[in-house]
Write an enzyme that holds these catalytic residues in place. Structure first.
Site, PDB file in Angstrom:
ATOM      1  N   ASP A  49      -3.269  -0.229  -6.518  1.00  0.00           N
ATOM      2  CA  ASP A  49      -2.740  -0.247  -5.146  1.00  0.00           C
ATOM      3  C   ASP A  49      -2.917   1.149  -4.553  1.00  0.00           C
ATOM      4  O   ASP A  49      -3.830   1.867  -4.967  1.00  0.00           O
ATOM      5  CB  ASP A  49      -1.278  -0.725  -5.174  1.00  0.00           C
ATOM      6  CG  ASP A  49      -0.863  -1.385  -3.868  1.00  0.00           C
ATOM      7  OD1 ASP A  49      -0.963  -0.717  -2.819  1.00  0.00           O
ATOM      8  OD2 ASP A  49      -0.437  -2.554  -3.868  1.00  0.00           O
TER       9      ASP A  49
ATOM     10  N   HIS B 291      -6.205   1.604  -3.358  1.00  0.00           N
ATOM     11  CA  HIS B 291      -6.175   1.280  -1.924  1.00  0.00           C
ATOM     12  C   HIS B 291      -6.114   2.522  -1.055  1.00  0.00           C
ATOM     13  O   HIS B 291      -5.821   2.442   0.129  1.00  0.00           O
ATOM     14  CB  HIS B 291      -5.005   0.347  -1.615  1.00  0.00           C
ATOM     15  CG  HIS B 291      -5.122  -1.008  -2.256  1.00  0.00           C
ATOM     16  ND1 HIS B 291      -4.183  -1.997  -2.091  1.00  0.00           N
ATOM     17  CD2 HIS B 291      -6.078  -1.537  -3.063  1.00  0.00           C
ATOM     18  CE1 HIS B 291      -4.560  -3.083  -2.767  1.00  0.00           C
ATOM     19  NE2 HIS B 291      -5.700  -2.815  -3.380  1.00  0.00           N
TER      20      HIS B 291
END
Ligand SMILES: *[C@@H]1O[C@H](CO)[C@@H](O)[C@H](O)[C@H]1NC(C)=O
Length: 399
Positions: A221, A244
């Site tokens: 993430d 991310h």
């Protein structure tokens, strides 16, 4: 003459007090409190008893976790404490239990909370052993999900130094920094597979003066996420990928969130990630807030899908409430000296809120090439944008 003798006596005093300090520095070794470092033994109680003794001690104390592998359920290193400061020397590997029943719902794995003067160092590793719990994580699919334990949570600490520490495979986030003042981290290595859900590297919330200088993060993430209520945050020398990217947010999800003021992200490299630098806010936020004065500077992007993105229609699920625009106002945002390659043609996306358009967004010396061949573009909505210096993409395409 007088000056000279002053200097000598000051020196003597210094030498003396340094020796006295060392002689007094109480050291607490988990081995002396029964920690076995044996996969058949749960060392939670031994760690808690070590902490109890260290916390009750005065002066500058040390807690030592020697080389070895220790198996632990939840451990809470909680204050208030008697000491002036504590050096936690983590040389070994801590392994989290894989039995989720050992974790009180909503709580984390290792928590340092409510005291002053933590130095966490030593080159050791927090291994969250998350792989068996990732499939039980419902958060990527629904809003009201049961949150799994973060590996290491720093809560309500003042004057913290974290240096040379590793984390791998957390069940949820690697590190959480919550309500801390003056938190400094360097030489941090965080690793989890690209497809592990919600394994944010470092999530920072409600904190003031946080400096992360030197972190290598590859995870599933956000490498670093700067949440609500933060002020004076500096992130530099970050190597991020996969993951991310580096995010502000998500903001505007809950009632009465704090504002974000003063963020600098600089001298970093981001590669093979979904996003580069991103600001994300939810639509139909329950209350008003703002994020102001954010600078992203000197950042290399390699094969990043969305290198620069403001997304005020953030929706990680399939069914978000889109009945009203975001109430989070974004202003004074500087993207400077950002270069490299974009995997999507929209190397720059500035999708701001219709209710509170973005104010003073600056794109200066942006050189982001679309790997697909044609020129990259900037997709903009509800934003006040100025381009200067190198311009690739060249201008906004409005939607
Ligand atoms: C913007 O943030 C930086 C970093 O926190 C700070 O040094 C600077 O004073 C802030 N500028 C304004 C105008 O608030």
């Amino acid at each position: 003459m007088r000056q000279g003798s002053m200097k000598v006596s000051t020196l003597l005093l210094c030498v003396f007090s340094c020796c006295a300090l060392n002689a007094n520095a109480a050291s607490f070794n988990v081995g002396s409190y029964g920690a076995k470092g044996n996969p058949k033994v749960d060392d939670t109680n031994a760690f808690m008893n070590t902490w109890k003794a260290a916390c009750a001690s005065s002066g500058d104390v040390e807690m030592v976790i020697p080389q070895g592998t220790y198996y632990l359920g939840q451990v809470k290193f909680k204050g208030p404490c008697n000491f002036n400061s504590i050096t936690v020397s983590l040389q070994g590997v801590l392994k989290a239990s894989t039995d989720l029943n050992k974790f009180v719902s909503g709580d984390d794995w290792v928590e340092f909370s409510f005291f002053n003067g933590l130095k966490l160092k030593g080159g050791g590793t927090f291994d969250g052993q998350g792989s068996s719990s990732w499939s039980k994580n419902q958060c990527p699919n629904k809003k009201n999900c049961k949150v799994l334990p973060t590996s290491v949570k720093f809560v309500s600490l003042t004057n913290t130094i974290v240096d040379s520490v590793n984390s791998k495979d957390p069940k949820f986030f690697h590190f959480g920094v919550l309500q801390c003042k003056n938190f400094r981290a360097s030489n941090i290595y965080l690793k989890a597979p690209q497809n592990s859900p919600n394994t944010d590297g470092i999530h920072i919330e409600k904190s003031t003066t946080v400096v992360i200088n030197g972190a290598t993060i590859g995870t599933g993430d956000d490498c670093i996420s700067v949440g609500q209520g933060n002020a004076d945050i500096l992130l530099s020398s970050i190597k991020c990928g996969p993951g991310h990217g580096i995010s502000v947010g998500s903001l505007g999800r809950y009632q009465n969130e704090g504002n974000v003021k003063g963020l600098v992200v600089k001298d970093s490299i981001i590669f093979g990630t979904q996003n580069g630098v991103r600001i994300k806010t939810w639509e139909n936020s329950p209350s008003w807030s703002y994020a102001d004065n954010m600078t992203f500077q000197n950042i290399q992007m390699n094969n990043v899908y969305n290198p620069i993105i403001i997304d005020q229609n953030y929706c990680p699920y399939y069914n978000c409430d889109r009945s009203a625009p975001s109430k989070v106002k974004l202003s004074n945002i500087f993207f400077k000296d950002i270069r490299g390659s974009s995997l999507s043609q929209a190397a720059v996306t500035l999708k701001c809120s219709k209710a509170v358009p973005c104010q003073n967004v600056n794109l200066q010396n942006i050189n982001l090439k679309y790997t697909g061949g044609s020129n990259s573009i900037a997709q903009c909505a509800n934003a006040n944008v100025a381009f200067s210096g190198t311009k690739l993409p060249a201008a906004c395409t409005w939607s």
